[in-house]
Design an enzyme around this catalytic site. Structure first.
Site: not given
Ligand code: BG6
Length: 521
Positions: A79, A186, A215-216, A254, A278
């Site tokens: 945009r 995702k 999906d990395h 994490e 994942h």
């Protein structure tokens, strides 16, 4: 698109005829066996974070490693009203922040970047994009091949796919263009119904072979290595079953918190953010049977078979299978961090889980009775991603008179982060006259003896998409089976009378709620 921007774009096309990007370097790359065909990648949502943090750095790195097709163009669309030179400047600054800017190479690479502003709600804007793409294609010889990368909020996926389709941009072949692909990030829906609905919208204009659901995790080298390790060695497969394996733990912990993603995360929570994608992929790679050929659909067929065997949770005994948590304040690496509810943009009464551990059983001959513990959470003590295969103890200890009945069982760890490694723990005798055992570990580090280029996950998925290889992407049947498993769990968690009882607080910097210990009994 406003007129000046449009003109600016056309001027760029005209100029490009004389200053065509010379990405032509000899193709000796060991990144792929074949160079991808010429194409244009259209990044829809090019003024956003994902484009500057992941997509353009990944494409630039591919260029540095000689992994891009020739010719190759990038068209950023969003945009925001930007000219092509302004877009190039933005991307240059983005590369500086990820520290991969090489000025002389940038000059060449940046000449393949263009910008075109769009209005997501305006069909004429997509018609103008189609016109601009035709011009670029004609001038540069990209053979009509194009990839639309949807780097936009998921709420815009459906309408954007529709707009692209209605502007004729999803059509392949017939002399107008060769192939057309669409890349979707995702989340693919937020439950089974919305996933089916999104898929139906995509399929109104695109066919399954054109859709690439990212999906990395699948593109991580060590995740890909799970199949090589399991199926290119004869010695592991015979013991990869309920006879020898006691349980399997898959962990993606994490230390980071929710960061700047409050809006998204409040809606998603850990189950949609990490499990639906994942964690399910790693589960499938760990548990699947060997496909007859290393080919996208055969591999995905085997994964789907795993998803079909997942035993549904008894919703009247959710706590026997699931622990949910939310982080409180605490300390990580000596630094104080706030509670989830005190993070910017988070509802102070939020019931969104930031941690989950689930016990999953697969109802088939190979895995009957073997629990798979899947754990993921934010603000845990450290970032670690790994698969632990815990073998059973020896059936009978001949050392029981000296060492007792129990001998520490073997353990195999497939480390994904930070240590990309494979470790096998086994028992040996301690040197000396006494009979003493000790556990020792044999380690293989993934990058040992390798000096070639290493692709990050986004580079790998972009390259595979250009090559049309679906191996590292989700197929819709897999998406739906995983949602079929998770949707009743989510529903129960999100609608049950006392939601707060299900959600256990844990201090940041720890390993999650204590109740996880009960789940492992
Ligand atoms: C993303 C999630 O898909 O994966 C994030 O949305 C998470 O919440 C991230 O932090 C973890 O990925 P990685 O590669 O850092 O393990």
């Amino acid at each position: 698109m406003n007129k000046s921007n449009e003109r600016d774009g056309m001027d760029q096309v005209t100029k490009a005829a004389t200053t065509a990007p010379d990405l032509a370097v000899p193709f000796e790359s060991c990144l792929t066996e074949e160079r991808p065909e010429p194409c244009i990648i259209v990044i829809v949502g090019a003024s956003g974070d994902l484009t500057s943090r992941k997509i353009v750095p990944a494409l630039f790195n591919l260029y540095l490693n000689n992994g891009l097709p020739n010719p190759f163009l990038i068209l950023g669309c969003a945009r925001t009203n930007l000219s092509t030179p302004e877009f190039r400047d933005r991307m240059k600054n983005a590369l500086k922040t990820v520290d991969i800017l090489d000025d002389s190479k940038w000059q060449v690479f940046s000449s393949s970047l263009y910008y075109h502003s769009i209005d997501y709600e305006e069909p004429s804007s997509f018609n103008a994009m189609a016109e601009y793409l035709r011009e670029l294609n004609k001038k540069h010889g990209t053979k009509g091949n194009r990839i639309f990368y949807l780097a936009i909020p998921p709420s815009l996926y459906k309408s954007t796919a529709q707009m692209l389709g209605k502007a004729g941009l999803s059509q392949e072949g017939e002399g107008v263009n060769d192939w057309v692909r669409i890349v979707v990030e995702k989340p693919f829906g937020r439950d089974l119904d919305s996933a089916i609905d999104l898929d139906q919208s995509l399929h109104e204009h695109f066919r399954e072979h054109q859709i690439f659901r990212i999906d990395h995790y699948l593109a991580k080298e060590t995740v890909q290595n799970i199949l090589m390790f399991r199926f290119a060695n004869a010695i592991f497969e015979p013991i990869w079953n309920r006879r020898y394996i006691d349980h399997v733990s898959i962990t993606a912990a994490e230390s980071l918190g929710v960061e700047h993603r409050a809006g998204y995360y409040e809606q998603a929570g850990v189950l949609r953010d990490m499990f639906q994608n994942h964690m399910m992929q790693i589960l499938a790679l760990t548990a699947m049977d060997p496909p007859s050929l290393f080919e996208a659909d055969r591999v995905r067929d085997e994964k789907v078979k795993v998803y079909r065997t997942m035993r549904p949770f008894p919703t009247d005994d959710l706590q026997g299978y699931l622990v949910l948590g939310q982080y409180s304040a605490g300390s990580i690496d000596g630094k104080q961090v706030p509670a989830y509810r005190d993070e910017p943009g988070i509802n102070p009464d939020s019931l969104t889980p930031t941690f989950a551990m689930m016990k999953v059983f697969l109802d088939n001959w190979r895995w009957q009775g073997v629990p798979f513990y899947l754990t993921s959470g934010k603000r845990l003590a450290k970032k670690i991603t790994e698969i632990v295969i815990q073998f059973k103890e020896v059936p009978h200890s001949m050392f029981r008179a000296i060492l007792g009945e129990h001998i520490t069982a073997n353990r195999l760890i497939l480390g994904i982060y930070p240590d990309e490694k494979i470790s096998l723990t086994f028992q040996t005798k301690n040197p000396g006259a006494r009979v003493c055992l000790r556990s020792v570990t044999m380690d293989f580090h993934y990058h040992q003896n390798y000096t070639g280029p290493i692709l990050d996950a986004y580079e790998k998925v972009l390259l595979d998409c250009m090559l049309g290889d679906h191996m590292l992407f989700w197929r819709q049947d897999g998406v739906e089976l995983c949602w079929s498993f998770l949707t009743p769990i989510l529903k129960e968690c999100e609608t049950c009378g006392d939601r707060s009882k299900l959600l256990l607080p844990y201090n940041s910097g720890t390993s999650g709620p204590d109740a996880t210990k009960n789940l492992m009994k």
